[in-house]
Design a protein around this motif. Sequence first.
Motif, PDB file in Angstrom:
ATOM      1  N   LEU A 141     -13.818 -12.699  27.687  1.00  0.00           N
ATOM      2  CA  LEU A 141     -12.480 -12.254  27.292  1.00  0.00           C
ATOM      3  C   LEU A 141     -11.402 -13.209  27.811  1.00  0.00           C
ATOM      4  O   LEU A 141     -10.458 -13.552  27.091  1.00  0.00           O
ATOM      5  N   GLN A 142     -11.548 -13.623  29.038  1.00  0.00           N
ATOM      6  CA  GLN A 142     -10.559 -14.534  29.632  1.00  0.00           C
ATOM      7  C   GLN A 142     -10.529 -15.867  28.892  1.00  0.00           C
ATOM      8  O   GLN A 142      -9.453 -16.435  28.656  1.00  0.00           O
ATOM      9  N   GLN A 143     -11.703 -16.355  28.509  1.00  0.00           N
ATOM     10  CA  GLN A 143     -11.766 -17.616  27.782  1.00  0.00           C
ATOM     11  C   GLN A 143     -11.149 -17.488  26.394  1.00  0.00           C
ATOM     12  O   GLN A 143     -10.365 -18.336  25.964  1.00  0.00           O
ATOM     13  N   LEU A 144     -11.482 -16.403  25.690  1.00  0.00           N
ATOM     14  CA  LEU A 144     -10.938 -16.181  24.350  1.00  0.00           C
ATOM     15  C   LEU A 144      -9.426 -16.012  24.390  1.00  0.00           C
ATOM     16  O   LEU A 144      -8.706 -16.481  23.495  1.00  0.00           O
ATOM     17  N   LYS A 145      -8.937 -15.359  25.442  1.00  0.00           N
ATOM     18  CA  LYS A 145      -7.508 -15.090  25.555  1.00  0.00           C
ATOM     19  C   LYS A 145      -6.683 -16.372  25.601  1.00  0.00           C
ATOM     20  O   LYS A 145      -5.526 -16.413  25.160  1.00  0.00           O
ATOM     21  N   LEU A 146      -7.268 -17.428  26.099  1.00  0.00           N
ATOM     22  CA  LEU A 146      -6.550 -18.689  26.253  1.00  0.00           C
ATOM     23  C   LEU A 146      -6.599 -19.568  25.011  1.00  0.00           C
ATOM     24  O   LEU A 146      -5.903 -20.583  24.955  1.00  0.00           O
ATOM     25  N   LEU A 147      -7.399 -19.177  24.026  1.00  0.00           N
ATOM     26  CA  LEU A 147      -7.584 -20.045  22.858  1.00  0.00           C
ATOM     27  C   LEU A 147      -6.436 -19.868  21.868  1.00  0.00           C
ATOM     28  O   LEU A 147      -6.121 -18.744  21.462  1.00  0.00           O
ATOM     29  N   ILE A 175     -23.008   4.147  25.963  1.00  0.00           N
ATOM     30  CA  ILE A 175     -21.580   4.484  26.024  1.00  0.00           C
ATOM     31  C   ILE A 175     -21.055   4.259  27.441  1.00  0.00           C
ATOM     32  O   ILE A 175     -19.969   3.696  27.641  1.00  0.00           O
ATOM     33  N   LYS A 176     -21.825   4.665  28.436  1.00  0.00           N
ATOM     34  CA  LYS A 176     -21.424   4.467  29.826  1.00  0.00           C
ATOM     35  C   LYS A 176     -21.283   2.982  30.139  1.00  0.00           C
ATOM     36  O   LYS A 176     -20.310   2.552  30.789  1.00  0.00           O
ATOM     37  N   SER A 177     -22.236   2.181  29.671  1.00  0.00           N
ATOM     38  CA  SER A 177     -22.171   0.731  29.890  1.00  0.00           C
ATOM     39  C   SER A 177     -20.931   0.133  29.240  1.00  0.00           C
ATOM     40  O   SER A 177     -20.222  -0.691  29.851  1.00  0.00           O
ATOM     41  N   PHE A 178     -20.659   0.544  27.998  1.00  0.00           N
ATOM     42  CA  PHE A 178     -19.474   0.032  27.301  1.00  0.00           C
ATOM     43  C   PHE A 178     -18.200   0.438  28.020  1.00  0.00           C
ATOM     44  O   PHE A 178     -17.280  -0.371  28.202  1.00  0.00           O
ATOM     45  N   ASN A 179     -18.146   1.688  28.468  1.00  0.00           N
ATOM     46  CA  ASN A 179     -16.930   2.191  29.102  1.00  0.00           C
ATOM     47  C   ASN A 179     -16.615   1.478  30.409  1.00  0.00           C
ATOM     48  O   ASN A 179     -15.451   1.418  30.823  1.00  0.00           O
ATOM     49  N   THR A 180     -17.627   0.950  31.064  1.00  0.00           N
ATOM     50  CA  THR A 180     -17.360   0.203  32.297  1.00  0.00           C
ATOM     51  C   THR A 180     -16.584  -1.073  32.022  1.00  0.00           C
ATOM     52  O   THR A 180     -15.948  -1.629  32.925  1.00  0.00           O
ATOM     53  N   GLN A 181     -16.641  -1.558  30.774  1.00  0.00           N
ATOM     54  CA  GLN A 181     -15.918  -2.787  30.410  1.00  0.00           C
ATOM     55  C   GLN A 181     -14.495  -2.500  29.925  1.00  0.00           C
ATOM     56  O   GLN A 181     -13.687  -3.425  29.818  1.00  0.00           O
ATOM     57  N   LEU A 182     -14.188  -1.237  29.662  1.00  0.00           N
ATOM     58  CA  LEU A 182     -12.912  -0.928  29.006  1.00  0.00           C
ATOM     59  C   LEU A 182     -11.695  -1.232  29.874  1.00  0.00           C
ATOM     60  O   LEU A 182     -10.671  -1.713  29.368  1.00  0.00           O
ATOM     61  N   LYS A 183     -11.785  -0.943  31.155  1.00  0.00           N
ATOM     62  CA  LYS A 183     -10.633  -1.173  32.026  1.00  0.00           C
ATOM     63  C   LYS A 183     -10.251  -2.645  32.036  1.00  0.00           C
ATOM     64  O   LYS A 183      -9.075  -3.012  31.902  1.00  0.00           O
ATOM     65  N   SER A 187      -6.900  -4.466  30.391  1.00  0.00           N
ATOM     66  CA  SER A 187      -6.010  -5.273  31.225  1.00  0.00           C
ATOM     67  C   SER A 187      -5.765  -6.644  30.627  1.00  0.00           C
ATOM     68  O   SER A 187      -4.695  -7.231  30.794  1.00  0.00           O
ATOM     69  N   ILE A 188      -6.758  -7.154  29.903  1.00  0.00           N
ATOM     70  CA  ILE A 188      -6.624  -8.473  29.278  1.00  0.00           C
ATOM     71  C   ILE A 188      -6.024  -8.349  27.880  1.00  0.00           C
ATOM     72  O   ILE A 188      -5.221  -9.196  27.458  1.00  0.00           O
ATOM     73  N   CYS A 189      -6.388  -7.286  27.159  1.00  0.00           N
ATOM     74  CA  CYS A 189      -5.931  -7.074  25.777  1.00  0.00           C
ATOM     75  C   CYS A 189      -5.340  -5.668  25.658  1.00  0.00           C
ATOM     76  O   CYS A 189      -5.997  -4.755  25.122  1.00  0.00           O
ATOM     77  N   PRO A 190      -4.113  -5.460  26.146  1.00  0.00           N
ATOM     78  CA  PRO A 190      -3.542  -4.103  26.172  1.00  0.00           C
ATOM     79  C   PRO A 190      -3.473  -3.432  24.809  1.00  0.00           C
ATOM     80  O   PRO A 190      -3.587  -2.208  24.711  1.00  0.00           O
ATOM     81  N   SER A 191      -3.283  -4.228  23.757  1.00  0.00           N
ATOM     82  CA  SER A 191      -3.180  -3.642  22.413  1.00  0.00           C
ATOM     83  C   SER A 191      -4.495  -3.728  21.638  1.00  0.00           C
ATOM     84  O   SER A 191      -4.541  -3.421  20.449  1.00  0.00           O
ATOM     85  N   GLY A 192      -5.569  -4.142  22.323  1.00  0.00           N
ATOM     86  CA  GLY A 192      -6.845  -4.316  21.651  1.00  0.00           C
ATOM     87  C   GLY A 192      -7.475  -2.998  21.218  1.00  0.00           C
ATOM     88  O   GLY A 192      -7.232  -1.939  21.807  1.00  0.00           O
ATOM     89  N   GLU A 193      -8.287  -3.074  20.179  1.00  0.00           N
ATOM     90  CA  GLU A 193      -8.966  -1.898  19.630  1.00  0.00           C
ATOM     91  C   GLU A 193     -10.453  -1.972  19.957  1.00  0.00           C
ATOM     92  O   GLU A 193     -10.992  -3.045  20.257  1.00  0.00           O
ATOM     93  N   VAL A 194     -11.121  -0.823  19.877  1.00  0.00           N
ATOM     94  CA  VAL A 194     -12.553  -0.781  20.162  1.00  0.00           C
ATOM     95  C   VAL A 194     -13.280  -0.076  19.031  1.00  0.00           C
ATOM     96  O   VAL A 194     -12.678   0.639  18.222  1.00  0.00           O
TER      97      VAL A 194
END
Length: 361
Positions: A141-147, A175-183, A187-194
Motif C-alpha cells: 500500500l505504501q509503495q502504491l500510494k507514492l506512484l 474475514i478476520k485476516s482481512f479485517n486486521t489489514q483494514l486499520k 490510515s493510508i487510503c482514508p477514502s478507499g473502498e473494500v
Amino acid sequence: MHVAVATISRAALAHNLQRVREYVPNCPVMVMLKANAYGHGIVEVAKALADADAFGVARLQEAVTLRKAGFKQRIVLLEGFFCDRELPLICELSLEAVVHQQWQIDALSQATLSQPIRVWLKVDSGMHRLGIPPEAVTPALQQLKLLPHVLADMNMMTHFACADDLSSGMTATQIKSFNTQLKTFKSICPSGEVSLANSAAIVAHKQSHQGWVRPGIMLYGASPMLNGSAEDHQLMPVMSLTSKVMAVRNLKANETVGYGATWSSDKNTRIAVVAIGYGDGYPRHAANGTPVLINGQRCALVGRVSMDMITVDIGLVDVAVGDDVELWGSGLSANEVAASAGTIAYELFCSVTQRVLLRYI
C-alpha cells in the motif's frame, strides 16, 4: 436452423439483481460478467444489468468488448493485467485493475501513462491462489500510494475459498485476516473502498457485507451454496437450454443404447433421441438417471452422452419427433443437473458452445 437454443430471460436477470440488493441494501454491487457472462452473452447481460454499480471481468478483452459496445460503467479487471503492455489500454479505457503480485506494482512504478488508474489491492486472506500476503500488505500500500500513475483512492479486496460451505470455519477466518489489514488500509487510503463478498457470502455471511459485493452465479439463477437450490434464495433461472426430439425408438429388455453399451434396459421400453450433446455443451459425464424434461415431464438420461445426441428413457410418456426438450432451466434446476454430472452449475453455463443459439426474451 438452430435446434439447440439457450433462452436467456432479461426479467430473471433483473429479478436476481434485485434479490442481491435485498440481501445487501447498503452495499454497491459489482456484477460478474466474466467468461461471456457465465455463458449467457456478455453484451446482452450487461444491458440487462446496466443498473449495477460496476462490472467485473477477468480479462482485458472482456472489458474491451464492453467499452466497444458503449458501456460507460466502472469496469474492474479482477485478474489485473498480465503484462505491462496492457497498461496503456487500461488507462485509455478508464478501467480499474486488481493488483495481486509484487511484479504488477513494479510495472506500475515504471509505467508512463496519460492519466492515473484506480487500483484494487488483492489481499490473500487464506485462499492462497492470488493476492498479496498479509505481511506484505502495508509495504505494498505504501509503495502504491507514492506512484503518480495510481489514483490516491485505492481500494482493497479479497476472495473466499469456502463461502459456499456452511460447515467450514474458513470464511470467518478469512474475514478476520482481512479485517486486521483494514486499520492500516484506512490510515493510508482514508477514502478507499473494500470488497469481500461473492454470491455465497452475500446470502450466507453477513459479516462480509462491508463494502462492494461481487455477485456472480446467483445473478444467473443458480444457488451459490453447496447442495442448495435457487428456490432457497428466491432466485429465478436465467438460462433455459432446450432442444428437440429427433427420433423415438423401441427398446427390448436387455438391449443397450449408445457408445460403449454402458446401459441396458431391464424391461421393454422406449427411447427418445435428443439433438443435444457435448458438442453443444451438455456434460459428457452426466450419469444415467440425470433428469431431462420432455413436454414438461421428467424422464431419465440413459447411455453415454455423445457429441450431438443423448438418449432418454421415456417409458410410457407420450413423445413424438419434434417435441420440446428442456435440459435445464425454468422447469429443471441447473444445480440438480450439475450434481448428476459431478460438476457445478457454473460449468454447465460456461460450457454452452457457439453451436447453441442464444435467444433473449
